[in-house]
Enzyme design. Structure first.
Site, PDB file in Angstrom:
ATOM      1  CG  ASP A 124      -0.139   0.192   2.553  1.00  0.00           C
ATOM      2  OD1 ASP A 124       1.112   0.276   2.523  1.00  0.00           O
ATOM      3  OD2 ASP A 124      -0.783   0.264   3.608  1.00  0.00           O
TER       4      ASP A 124
ATOM      5  CG  ASP B 171       1.561   3.123   4.760  1.00  0.00           C
ATOM      6  OD1 ASP B 171       0.489   2.650   5.171  1.00  0.00           O
ATOM      7  OD2 ASP B 171       2.489   2.418   4.281  1.00  0.00           O
TER       8      ASP B 171
ATOM      9  CG  ASP C 241      -3.197   2.321   5.236  1.00  0.00           C
ATOM     10  OD1 ASP C 241      -4.326   2.043   4.784  1.00  0.00           O
ATOM     11  OD2 ASP C 241      -2.412   1.480   5.704  1.00  0.00           O
TER      12      ASP C 241
END
Ligand code: ATP
Ligand code: MN
Ligand code: MN
Length: 366
Positions: free
Chosen positions: A200, A202, A290
């Protein structure tokens, strides 16, 4: 005689880049650790994670057991596995786990966004072995996160490239600055540590004006929705209360406002092109992002906590507790002897309070 500095048992006293000279051994240790985790056997799980982390920090490849004599965190079991790998190129115990049906199934199920070891175990005990088993079983109730996980499985399980992370940074940067001109945006997580790929991307977002950060994430979410690029959003409002510190259990999860997103990234936005399967002609992919939004006066702690790696974070906290009688988490650093909080505006301040040499983000790949 040449004095070689001993390797510390704490990851926060080692410099670990993304270059791993002992990948065959550390991969084996990570399989063993994960297998213990699936069986909820904490001690050996942690032991193999620590051992893997020590070997990742070495600027040399282990090529004999003698070479490991002065290394910390290596017990009988870990040394037996190293010995077998050095002699045969692989370890029987690891091979056995990799071909084990339960391990394979739990590994497969937990690779779905929103599916943790508990759910995976539940499905396994029901006799489910594949995604089609799960999706065809009428007694299985998928929550919204898991539905999204299956829907975007191909994209989300494919690594995110640095170029894609840069493109996402531009998108988030544009959004936060349109909303708050005094916004602060920082890349964190694995990409801040210099990793080439991640699961992902962040980010930390906040505002220099204290309190203004509270409306930031909802406004970013609204903007991304309007742009039509928000495929999934799990927003968790802040439950942070400085007056309750340090009575919270000092643990991994923090109380800042955060959101776990899936964004639609267009190929035209990525200079090097999308990291997607060959022959895939969609021109876009789904990516996990995120965002965490701490108040500005907590920024350094949040940045340090979200930069990882997980092992680095674990050892920072353990070092603080055991060696310094201090409590460190994503919100604050508390000195139990002086009974006071230690202020910090930068990560360097926190390392200094702990009496640690500063470790750069790219040296935290423990
Ligand atoms: P990857 O490339 O796989 O994403 P990563 O190091 O960025 O690697 P993440 O799972 O994204 O891994 O986590 C980044 C950091 O954020 C870690 O240090 C982790 O401790 C922290 N973190 C992740 N989720 C939470 C959460 N819900 N609350 C608090 N901290 C979290
Ligand atoms: Mn990450
Ligand atoms: Mn993350």
């Amino acid at each position: 005689p040449t004095a070689v500095a001993p390797v510390s048992q704490y990851a926060c006293q080692r410099r670990t880049t993304t270059e791993n000279n002992n990948k065959i051994i550390t991969d084996a240790f990570e399989v063993l650790a994960e297998s213990y985790e699936f069986n909820e056997i904490e001690g050996p799980c942690l032991a193999f994670r620590r051992a893997a982390s020590v070997l990742k920090s070495l600027p040399w490849a282990v090529c004999s057991l003698e070479a490991t004599l002065d290394l910390p965190c290596l017990g009988e079991h870990t040394k037996a596995v190293i010995d077998e790998i050095l002699q045969c190129g692989r370890a029987f115990e690891v091979e056995k786990i990799l071909s084990d049906e339960r391990y394979q199934t739990l590994k497969l199920f937990t690779s779905v966004f929103g599916v943790g070891p508990k759910t995976a175990e539940k499905w396994y005990r029901r006799g489910l072995r594949s995604f089609s088993d799960v999706l065809a079983d009428h007694s299985v109730q998928l929550n919204r996160m898991q539905q999204t996980g299956f829907l975007h499985y191909g994209d989300i399980s494919r690594a995110v490239s640095k170029a894609e992370a840069r493109a996402l940074r531009n998108i988030i940067d544009e959004a936060v600055h349109a909303i708050a001109p005094d916004a602060v945006l920082a890349l964190t997580g694995g990409f801040r540590r210099g990793k080439e790929f991640g699961h992902d991307v962040d980010f930390i977002v906040t505002t220099t004006e204290l309190g203004k950060e509270e409306s930031l994430l909802p406004r970013i979410i609204r903007r991304l929705t309007k742009q039509g690029i928000l495929l999934y959003c799990d927003y968790q409002a802040s439950t942070f209360d400085m007056s309750k510190l340090p009575s919270y259990r000092f643990e991994a999860m923090d109380h800042f406002a955060k959101c776990f997103l899936i964004l639609r990234l267009e190929g035209s936005q990525v200079e090097e092109g999308l990291h997607i399967a060959e022959g895939d002609s969609r021109g876009w992919r789904a990516v996990r992002v995120d965002l965490v939004s701490p108040p500005m006066d907590r920024y350094a702690f949040a940045l340090l906590g979200w930069s990882g790696s997980r092992q680095f974070e674990r050892d920072l906290r353990r070092f603080a507790r055991v060696e310094r009688h201090m409590l460190l988490d994503n919100h604050a650093l508390y000195d139990k002897t002086k009974k006071e909080f230690l202020a910090a505006t930068t990560e360097k301040d926190i390392f200094a309070h702990l009496g640690l040499e500063y470790i750069e983000p790219w040296q935290r790949n423990a």
